[in-house]
Design an enzyme around this catalytic site. Structure first.
Site, PDB file in Angstrom:
ATOM      1  N   ALA A 174     -37.223 -49.791  47.773  1.00 39.12           N
ATOM      2  CA  ALA A 174     -37.816 -48.558  48.302  1.00 39.12           C
ATOM      3  C   ALA A 174     -38.663 -48.866  49.523  1.00 39.12           C
ATOM      4  O   ALA A 174     -38.997 -50.024  49.799  1.00 39.12           O
ATOM      5  CB  ALA A 174     -38.679 -47.876  47.242  1.00 39.12           C
ATOM      6  N   ASP A 215     -45.638 -42.052  40.583  1.00 41.24           N
ATOM      7  CA  ASP A 215     -46.600 -40.997  40.258  1.00 41.24           C
ATOM      8  C   ASP A 215     -47.020 -40.216  41.497  1.00 41.24           C
ATOM      9  O   ASP A 215     -47.603 -39.135  41.385  1.00 41.24           O
ATOM     10  CB  ASP A 215     -47.840 -41.615  39.611  1.00 41.24           C
ATOM     11  CG  ASP A 215     -48.526 -42.629  40.521  1.00 41.24           C
ATOM     12  OD1 ASP A 215     -49.546 -42.286  41.148  1.00 41.24           O
ATOM     13  OD2 ASP A 215     -48.041 -43.771  40.627  1.00 41.24           O
ATOM     14  N   TYR A 219     -44.800 -40.739  51.615  1.00 39.58           N
ATOM     15  CA  TYR A 219     -44.189 -41.586  50.592  1.00 39.58           C
ATOM     16  C   TYR A 219     -43.813 -40.760  49.372  1.00 39.58           C
ATOM     17  O   TYR A 219     -42.673 -40.811  48.884  1.00 39.58           O
ATOM     18  CB  TYR A 219     -45.153 -42.707  50.204  1.00 39.58           C
ATOM     19  CG  TYR A 219     -44.728 -43.492  48.984  1.00 39.58           C
ATOM     20  CD1 TYR A 219     -43.601 -44.306  49.012  1.00 39.58           C
ATOM     21  CD2 TYR A 219     -45.460 -43.418  47.797  1.00 39.58           C
ATOM     22  CE1 TYR A 219     -43.210 -45.033  47.890  1.00 39.58           C
ATOM     23  CE2 TYR A 219     -45.082 -44.138  46.677  1.00 39.58           C
ATOM     24  CZ  TYR A 219     -43.956 -44.933  46.728  1.00 39.58           C
ATOM     25  OH  TYR A 219     -43.570 -45.643  45.617  1.00 39.58           O
ATOM     26  N   TRP A 272     -48.709 -48.241  39.514  1.00 43.95           N
ATOM     27  CA  TRP A 272     -49.562 -49.421  39.588  1.00 43.95           C
ATOM     28  C   TRP A 272     -48.817 -50.686  39.134  1.00 43.95           C
ATOM     29  O   TRP A 272     -49.243 -51.392  38.225  1.00 43.95           O
ATOM     30  CB  TRP A 272     -50.817 -49.216  38.734  1.00 43.95           C
ATOM     31  CG  TRP A 272     -51.713 -48.105  39.193  1.00 43.95           C
ATOM     32  CD1 TRP A 272     -51.381 -47.037  39.981  1.00 43.95           C
ATOM     33  CD2 TRP A 272     -53.095 -47.941  38.848  1.00 43.95           C
ATOM     34  NE1 TRP A 272     -52.464 -46.220  40.155  1.00 43.95           N
ATOM     35  CE2 TRP A 272     -53.535 -46.743  39.471  1.00 43.95           C
ATOM     36  CE3 TRP A 272     -53.996 -48.665  38.071  1.00 43.95           C
ATOM     37  CZ2 TRP A 272     -54.833 -46.267  39.355  1.00 43.95           C
ATOM     38  CZ3 TRP A 272     -55.291 -48.190  37.948  1.00 43.95           C
ATOM     39  CH2 TRP A 272     -55.707 -47.006  38.587  1.00 43.95           C
TER      40      TRP A 272
END
Length: 288
Positions: A59, A101, A124, A149
């Site tokens: 990504a 998230d 993003y 995270w």
């Protein structure tokens, strides 16, 4: 089972390569093998390798840079995964893609469920959400696995940054109003393989799922545990996010409700406090 992985040296891709064994054959593609900036090359790679499943662990993750590099982020985070999903749908094989998230607004203190409305606050997050939508519209068997995270002994992440800074300084100021679940890349890799295997026989389980470590914590407290575990005498002072401005807005609430993932695939939230010593051991005594 042959699994084709997009990504090679990133955190999750590295852990996926470590899962290569007799029953699971992992082929991980570096950028030189299939550049996500060229979506057609990704589809061609899938057709050439003819895998049983595909996992997208690559990504555009430079969150701040994406704010001024919108086109590249869109191609890598949305257009390429969409093309992969269509190629997998045409071959009727599972496609698993990792998301974030950051697709949510980051407000409140309730864990986000997969059904909650997306409201990304950054380029993003927006491009990752665009990718999610495109994957779902491709018509194949798929899973989007949102996580948060990510940490490991590989690439760049919070644990490695804290070890570096903690060794240089006696004290650090770290944001304490962003709450989320640190997630080991090894556990994400394992979860992706489990999901891919399941989708082969149970395509009806296609959809969006959440997977993050437990318990939820803030960056400042996470740093304290890192320093304590690594026996680094570095003091941590809490600060609000407003004291550490960044080009891209960080979500204050990164809590993810993972109950659907556990109910569907039998994958429970991993305890990041148990993974942390293993990460530190790899950094002190690297295997490579």
């Amino acid at each position: 089972m042959k699994i084709l992985v997009f990504g090679h040296s990133g955190q999750v891709a590295t852990e996926l390569r470590a899962l290569n064994r007799d029953d699971v054959q992992i082929t991980a593609l570096a950028r030189t093998d299939a550049d996500l900036a060229d979506p057609a090359a990704c589809a061609a790679a899938i057709n050439a390798h003819a895998p049983d499943a595909v996992i997208n662990a690559a990504a555009y993750t430079a969150v701040d840079k994406a704010e001024s590099d919108v086109e590249a982020a869109q191609v890598i985070n949305a257009d390429a995964p969409a093309t992969m999903a269509h190629a997998c749908a045409a071959r009727d094989i599972p496609f698993v893609s990792i998301s974030t998230d950051y697709v949510f607004s980051g407000v409140g203190d309730t864990p986000w469920t997969p059904a909650d409305p997306a409201d990304p606050q950054s380029v993003y997050g927006s491009t990752k959400r665009n990718g999610e939508i495109a994957i779902g519209m491709a018509g194949g068997r798929y899973a989007v696995l949102r996580t948060s995270w990510v940490v490991s002994a590989h690439a760049n992440n919070f644990v490695k940054t804290m070890l570096h800074l903690g060794a240089e300084r006696e004290a650090l100021t770290i944001v304490a109003d962003q709450i989320g679940g640190p997630t080991g890349a090894a556990e994400i890799a394992s979860a992706c393989v489990t999901v891919a295997k399941t989708l082969i026989s149970q395509p009806q389980k296609s959809g969006i799922y959440h997977f993050s470590g437990a318990p939820n914590t803030c960056w400042a407290d996470f740093a304290r545990v890192i320093f304590d575990t690594a026996k680094i005498p570095c003091a941590v002072t809490d600060i609000p996010s407003s004291d550490y401005p960044t080009p891209a807005k960080r979500p204050l609430n990164s809590r993810l409700d993972c109950t659907t993932t556990e109910a569907t695939f039998g994958i429970s939230r991993p305890d990041w406090r148990e993974r942390l010593p293993h990460i530190l051991a790899q950094l002190v005594f690297p295997k490579d």
